[in-house]
Design an enzyme around this catalytic site. Structure first.
Site, PDB file in Angstrom:
ATOM      1  N   LYS A 166       9.457   9.568  13.108  1.00  0.00           N
ATOM      2  CA  LYS A 166      10.000  10.285  12.088  1.00  0.00           C
ATOM      3  C   LYS A 166       9.260  11.830  11.836  1.00  0.00           C
ATOM      4  O   LYS A 166       9.809  12.532  11.239  1.00  0.00           O
ATOM      5  CB  LYS A 166      10.113   9.674  10.765  1.00  0.00           C
ATOM      6  N   GLN A 174      -8.483  -8.769   7.964  1.00  0.00           N
ATOM      7  CA  GLN A 174      -7.306  -8.017   7.875  1.00  0.00           C
ATOM      8  C   GLN A 174      -7.786  -6.887   8.488  1.00  0.00           C
ATOM      9  O   GLN A 174      -8.351  -5.801   8.135  1.00  0.00           O
ATOM     10  CB  GLN A 174      -6.932  -7.706   6.414  1.00  0.00           C
ATOM     11  N   TRP A 233       0.799  -1.374  -0.054  1.00  0.00           N
ATOM     12  CA  TRP A 233       0.044  -0.059  -0.043  1.00  0.00           C
ATOM     13  C   TRP A 233       0.749   1.350   0.065  1.00  0.00           C
ATOM     14  O   TRP A 233       1.732   1.606   0.810  1.00  0.00           O
ATOM     15  CB  TRP A 233      -0.788  -0.061   1.087  1.00  0.00           C
ATOM     16  N   TYR A 285      -4.830  -0.559  -4.898  1.00  0.00           N
ATOM     17  CA  TYR A 285      -3.556   0.148  -4.763  1.00  0.00           C
ATOM     18  C   TYR A 285      -2.815   0.521  -5.985  1.00  0.00           C
ATOM     19  O   TYR A 285      -2.733  -0.140  -6.757  1.00  0.00           O
ATOM     20  CB  TYR A 285      -2.388  -0.859  -3.931  1.00  0.00           C
ATOM     21  N   ASP A 288       0.949  -8.774   0.403  1.00  0.00           N
ATOM     22  CA  ASP A 288      -0.161  -8.418   0.490  1.00  0.00           C
ATOM     23  C   ASP A 288      -0.223  -7.325  -0.646  1.00  0.00           C
ATOM     24  O   ASP A 288       0.582  -6.483  -0.729  1.00  0.00           O
ATOM     25  CB  ASP A 288      -0.408  -7.800   1.931  1.00  0.00           C
ATOM     26  N   GLN A 312       6.178   5.191  -4.630  1.00  0.00           N
ATOM     27  CA  GLN A 312       7.492   5.297  -4.021  1.00  0.00           C
ATOM     28  C   GLN A 312       8.523   4.339  -4.612  1.00  0.00           C
ATOM     29  O   GLN A 312       9.890   4.610  -4.608  1.00  0.00           O
ATOM     30  CB  GLN A 312       7.514   5.365  -2.411  1.00  0.00           C
TER      31      GLN A 312
HETATM   32  P1  NDP Z   1       3.143   0.924   8.349  1.00  0.00           P
HETATM   33  O1  NDP Z   1       2.408   1.845   9.334  1.00  0.00           O
HETATM   34  O2  NDP Z   1       4.127   0.112   9.034  1.00  0.00           O
HETATM   35  O3  NDP Z   1       3.699   2.000   7.894  1.00  0.00           O
HETATM   36  C1  NDP Z   1       4.666   1.913   6.654  1.00  0.00           C
HETATM   37  C2  NDP Z   1       5.404   3.223   6.335  1.00  0.00           C
HETATM   38  O4  NDP Z   1       6.266   3.714   7.321  1.00  0.00           O
HETATM   39  C3  NDP Z   1       6.475   2.936   5.284  1.00  0.00           C
HETATM   40  O5  NDP Z   1       6.061   2.734   4.097  1.00  0.00           O
HETATM   41  C4  NDP Z   1       7.659   3.949   5.646  1.00  0.00           C
HETATM   42  O6  NDP Z   1       6.852   5.332   4.854  1.00  0.00           O
HETATM   43  C5  NDP Z   1       7.587   4.016   6.800  1.00  0.00           C
HETATM   44  N1  NDP Z   1       8.490   3.086   7.579  1.00  0.00           N
HETATM   45  C6  NDP Z   1       8.443   1.833   7.659  1.00  0.00           C
HETATM   46  N2  NDP Z   1       9.480   1.330   8.254  1.00  0.00           N
HETATM   47  C7  NDP Z   1      10.242   2.445   8.614  1.00  0.00           C
HETATM   48  C8  NDP Z   1      11.293   2.509   9.419  1.00  0.00           C
HETATM   49  N3  NDP Z   1      12.084   1.536   9.902  1.00  0.00           N
HETATM   50  N4  NDP Z   1      11.827   3.908   9.568  1.00  0.00           N
HETATM   51  C9  NDP Z   1      11.275   5.015   9.081  1.00  0.00           C
HETATM   52  N5  NDP Z   1      10.080   4.922   8.570  1.00  0.00           N
HETATM   53  C10 NDP Z   1       9.542   3.361   8.166  1.00  0.00           C
HETATM   54  O7  NDP Z   1       2.411   0.117   7.355  1.00  0.00           O
HETATM   55  P2  NDP Z   1       1.432   0.495   6.342  1.00  0.00           P
HETATM   56  O8  NDP Z   1       0.211   1.518   6.539  1.00  0.00           O
HETATM   57  O9  NDP Z   1       2.083   0.452   5.221  1.00  0.00           O
HETATM   58  O10 NDP Z   1       0.442  -1.103   6.097  1.00  0.00           O
HETATM   59  C11 NDP Z   1       1.182  -2.160   6.020  1.00  0.00           C
HETATM   60  C12 NDP Z   1       0.575  -3.037   4.818  1.00  0.00           C
HETATM   61  O11 NDP Z   1      -0.982  -3.414   5.311  1.00  0.00           O
HETATM   62  C13 NDP Z   1       0.075  -2.434   3.522  1.00  0.00           C
HETATM   63  O12 NDP Z   1       1.421  -2.440   2.606  1.00  0.00           O
HETATM   64  C14 NDP Z   1      -1.094  -3.103   2.895  1.00  0.00           C
HETATM   65  O13 NDP Z   1      -0.426  -4.568   2.633  1.00  0.00           O
HETATM   66  C15 NDP Z   1      -1.866  -3.539   4.347  1.00  0.00           C
HETATM   67  N6  NDP Z   1      -2.959  -2.505   4.367  1.00  0.00           N
HETATM   68  C16 NDP Z   1      -4.101  -2.989   4.742  1.00  0.00           C
HETATM   69  C17 NDP Z   1      -5.043  -1.987   4.600  1.00  0.00           C
HETATM   70  C18 NDP Z   1      -6.594  -2.736   4.664  1.00  0.00           C
HETATM   71  O14 NDP Z   1      -7.505  -1.664   4.613  1.00  0.00           O
HETATM   72  N7  NDP Z   1      -6.736  -4.007   4.599  1.00  0.00           N
HETATM   73  C19 NDP Z   1      -5.074  -0.608   4.691  1.00  0.00           C
HETATM   74  C20 NDP Z   1      -3.678  -0.403   4.873  1.00  0.00           C
HETATM   75  C21 NDP Z   1      -2.659  -1.049   4.688  1.00  0.00           C
HETATM   76  P3  NDP Z   1       7.784   6.442   4.254  1.00  0.00           P
HETATM   77  O15 NDP Z   1       9.347   6.067   4.352  1.00  0.00           O
HETATM   78  O16 NDP Z   1       7.344   6.811   3.234  1.00  0.00           O
HETATM   79  O17 NDP Z   1       7.656   7.525   5.320  1.00  0.00           O
END
Ligand code: NDP
Length: 319
Positions: free
Chosen positions: A220, A180, A21, A54, A49, A27
């Site tokens: 961050k 989920q 997502w 997306y 996933d 990105q």
């Molecule tokens: P997170 O809350 O973990 O956010 C991930 C984002 O945080 C990254 O893309 C990055 O963004 C930042 N990040 C991650 N690790 C680090 C780190 N170590 N240091 C600094 N920044 C970091 O998870 P997501 O919101 O991405 O959700 C995970 C997955 O869950 C999705 O990919 C999707 O598959 C699923 N999902 C499902 C949903 C649903 O409705 N069922 C809705 C949303 C997500 P950046 O670097 O750009 O700041």
């Protein structure tokens, strides 16, 4: 990496999994995606996933192309997609779980992913305008046609999940096996007491999302929105407010000494915390670059390090 059963299903998922997502297409292009998926897989991740919506289908295309390049044995990993929002305007094609949409959208996702089947197919949201029975039958038929192996729900109310299970049982159809839900220190309700009948009663599995609250729990955003972060992306500008809310930032600041004491980064601490909950089958992680994948995978080292004192301090901070 450890593996947990997806509820009472025979299939096992890695404690940490990897999702697309926001990141895929917006990105990360194909090279960066290959690099991140490879790093996750090498760390033991077996579940990737995705969703139809997306990047309007582009995320599925990128994952499909990446999997082709990576050439992993198909039995070694699971992929999912999710249907609900739709890619086309007009009646029957958006915000729906009607039979026509599900059957057609499934084929679209498989084409973009360049695969014959997905392992998990999720109803991305509930649809109060389509009878649950119609959706259950459509998901059953998709599975019978070999296009998905298991199905589940995302962000459904507990009562709707139980209804779907009961309908499937009544007609001897494939039951949904997994939810989920969002799950992080800020958002805990979807795994809470309302869901006891689902997780204990029906032994449902869960693939939890946004464990870092979109990055907020990495710390961050403490000094504003970094230019290269999710918070700066126009595509998800609706997230800005929650990523910069003063009371949330104060909670993250209060967590920092606990993470420091453990020797973990805030990201690792927050991911490891999710795995304390036995209702969690796998924590879906997200990353915009490979360094984050490496850092996040190391959160597994901290899962056993939460003392009762630390857990109650977290409870005190987040209420
Ligand atoms: P997170 O809350 O973990 O956010 C991930 C984002 O945080 C990254 O893309 C990055 O963004 C930042 N990040 C991650 N690790 C680090 C780190 N170590 N240091 C600094 N920044 C970091 O998870 P997501 O919101 O991405 O959700 C995970 C997955 O869950 C999705 O990919 C999707 O598959 C699923 N999902 C499902 C949903 C649903 O409705 N069922 C809705 C949303 C997500 P950046 O670097 O750009 O700041």
């Amino acid at each position: 990496m450890k593996y947990r059963h997806l509820g009472k299903a025979g299939i096992q998922v890695s404690e940490l999994s990897f999702g697309s997502w926001v990141t895929f297409h917006n990105q990360a292009g194909i090279d960066s995606t290959v690099e991140m998926m490879s790093a996750a897989y090498d760390a033991g991740v077996n579940f990737f996933d995705n969703a139809e919506v997306y990047a309007a289908g582009k995320s599925e295309e990128i994952m499909g192309a990446a999997l082709k390049k990576l050439g992993w044995h198909r039995g070694s990993y699971l992929i999912s997609t999710k249907l609900f929002w739709g890619l086309h305007e007009g009646p029957n094609q958006q915000n729906t779980l009607n039979r026509k949409y599900l059957i057609e959208a499934m084929d679209g996702s498989l084409r973009r992913l360049d695969t014959d089947y997905v392992d998990l197919l999720f109803c991305h949201r509930a649809d109060s305008t389509t009878p649950i029975e119609e959706t259950v039958w459509a998901m059953h038929n998709i599975i019978e046609r070999g296009k998905a192996l298991y199905w589940g729900t995302s962000e459904w109310e507990a009562s709707d999940i139980v209804s779907a299970i009961e309908i499937a049982e009544r007609h001897h159809l494939h039951k949904p096996i997994v939810e989920q839900p969002i799950y992080n220190m800020f958002e805990q309700h979807r795994l809470g007491a309302d869901y006891t009948a689902v997780y204990e009663g029906h032994e449902y599995g869960s693939t939890t999302w946004s464990p870092l609250a979109s990055g907020l729990l990495t710390g961050k955003y403490q000094d504003g929105i970094p230019a290269d972060s999710r918070g700066a992306l126009e595509e998800v500008s609706f997230l800005k407010e929650q990523l910069t809310a003063t009371d949330s930032l104060a909670k993250v600041a209060a967590l920092k000494p606990l993470a420091d004491e453990m020797g973990a980064t805030l990201a690792q601490f927050s991911l490891a915390w999710c795995l304390q909950n036995p209702r969690v089958s796998t924590v879906l992680t997200g990353a915009s670059r490979v360094e984050q994948v490496h850092e996040n995978m190391r959160s597994l080292e901290f899962v056993d390090k939460f003392s009762p004192d630390v857990l109650s301090e977290i409870e005190r901070i987040f209420g």
